[in-house]
Write an enzyme that holds these catalytic residues in place. Sequence first.
Site, PDB file in Angstrom:
ATOM      1  N   LYS A 112     -66.194 -37.688  28.984  1.00  0.00           N
ATOM      2  CA  LYS A 112     -67.131 -38.819  29.073  1.00  0.00           C
ATOM      3  C   LYS A 112     -66.431 -40.158  28.842  1.00  0.00           C
ATOM      4  CE  LYS A 112     -71.286 -36.172  28.557  1.00  0.00           C
ATOM      5  NZ  LYS A 112     -70.611 -34.855  28.523  1.00  0.00           N
TER       6      LYS A 112
HETATM    7  C1  LIG Z   1     -70.902 -33.770  29.452  1.00  0.00           C
HETATM    8  C2  LIG Z   1     -69.950 -32.632  29.512  1.00  0.00           C
HETATM    9  C3  LIG Z   1     -69.972 -31.691  30.569  1.00  0.00           C
HETATM   10  C4  LIG Z   1     -71.008 -31.733  31.667  1.00  0.00           C
HETATM   11  O1  LIG Z   1     -70.796 -32.792  32.558  1.00  0.00           O
HETATM   12  P1  LIG Z   1     -71.965 -33.266  33.539  1.00  0.00           P
HETATM   13  O2  LIG Z   1     -71.467 -34.494  34.186  1.00  0.00           O
HETATM   14  O3  LIG Z   1     -73.149 -33.546  32.616  1.00  0.00           O
HETATM   15  O4  LIG Z   1     -72.245 -32.164  34.476  1.00  0.00           O
HETATM   16  C5  LIG Z   1     -69.013 -30.686  30.573  1.00  0.00           C
HETATM   17  N1  LIG Z   1     -68.096 -30.574  29.585  1.00  0.00           N
HETATM   18  C6  LIG Z   1     -68.042 -31.458  28.565  1.00  0.00           C
HETATM   19  C7  LIG Z   1     -67.020 -31.266  27.495  1.00  0.00           C
HETATM   20  C8  LIG Z   1     -68.953 -32.518  28.485  1.00  0.00           C
HETATM   21  O5  LIG Z   1     -68.898 -33.373  27.455  1.00  0.00           O
END
Ligand SMILES: *Cc1c(COP(=O)(O)O)cnc(C)c1O
Length: 499
Positions: free
Chosen positions: A113
């Site tokens: 993120k």
């Molecule tokens: C948020 C997240 C995901 C999922 O990603 P999306 O864009 O919501 O599909 C997968 N792995 C981790 C570690 C995350 O923080």
Amino acid sequence: MKYVSTRNNFNRVDSAEAIKLGMVPPGGLFVPEEIPLVNVAKLAGLAGKGYRDVAREILGMFLTDYLPEEIDDCIQRAYNDRNFDHPDMAPLSKLDDTSYILELWHGPTAAFKDMALQIMPHFLSRAVEKLGADRETVILVATSGDTGKAALEGFKNVPGIKIIVFYPHGGVSKVQELQMTTTDGDNTWVVAVRGNFDDCQNAVKQVFGDDAYNRFLAEKGYELSSANSINWGRLLPQIVYYFWAYLDLVGKKAVSHGDRVNFVVPTGNFGNILAAYYAYRMGLPVNKLICASNENRVLTDFFATGKYDRNREFIKTVSPSMDILISSNLERFLFEVTGHDGEKIGQWLGQLNTEGRFQVDEETRKQTEHILCAGWAGEAETLETIKAVHEKYGYTVDTHTAVGVKVYYDYVRRTGDHSVTVLDATASPFKFNRAVLKALRGEAAISGKDEFEILRELEHITGMEIHRGLKNLDSRPVTHDRVSDKGEIKRDIAEILGL
Ligand SMILES: *Cc1c(COP(=O)(O)O)cnc(C)c1O
């Protein structure tokens, strides 16, 4: 470039406005009116460029109402060696001749993120400036742990914006709590709310929905906003690393220009894989996008049957960031796949809202099959995969990434497709240390140990350095210690803003 609503219920807006609004006010998500193309010559022209150069090229195609200097300034502030501990930002790590790991966890909070949340606050700050808003923006975030810290790191010290994060008191891990409460920056606040995550989230939602309170804040010169993952400003930066990864594969001579590759994406809210889809639509040579879910396999079922049904048990897994039953960004994907049929999208999402389910027509489902393959991994398989990858390659993946690896292995077995494949690593193994150590060394290795001991042991076993965002947390000064009741958060906000 203008942005339109996925439900044909709003006027076209510039990117700055789409980013400032976050979502379409009457419901729906902003998407680019048309998808810009990167032809073969242009792609070849990007060969050998650094991450920031690729970002400049891709972002500029979508943020046409930002000046090139403004975009450049956002890029410089986000993708630099203070925020990322690798000069490539998102380095590719080779497992073998056909599989590569794209490490998206080199940002400040050890999860993917950061790739978007490091730059999105700067887009927002510029957007507010460009639109001539005379009020200061206050970002409110309710978090169950990870998003809160990523948002704090992204927004800290961004001019014209304050951020307040609320988390459930006693409802996050010690490491998560310390990550948040030791945040510096003079525009950040963290509040522990007595109650669980739902209490916390509902309390924040209620603040957003309280017209009288929002008028009161407006009079005092403040405007509330969110850093939600459905904001276009969070999706767009993710497109960049798909181009980057492809160009890096070419640079490493793993593929030749024009060869098609697969991307495997551990998926929750469908944001990351949607970015890969936009990259494909822009012209990136993609063979298949592989959508990996954990036991909350609502997406796997959807792509197999055309029925989306959230009426099922919510399962808490070892890959908690993918424990999601409503994948919000799927709405954008369906809008694209149906050729911008806002009526249909409005109907389906309306049904999801009232009945918790909807079904797409067979033609739409078939359309998704050309490009997308979905699968899921169970809990035991996820942990076994961490161990197997470690034994085979001496490489350690976290639980989310392991879900992707398992689904990829199933895919290869089923299809015999040996195209070069990039597997997204969405978190550092240190971030989900307890499950990773258990996978590598068994239950006995974690029982009775605190997280700091586990981190040190994992460092020893993996030969990787503890991610700097998680290191020495127990000795950093705690700068936020506010605890509040869910009924009191309006008063807290007023107090924090000095009203
Ligand atoms: C948020 C997240 C995901 C999922 O990603 P999306 O864009 O919501 O599909 C997968 N792995 C981790 C570690 C995350 O923080």
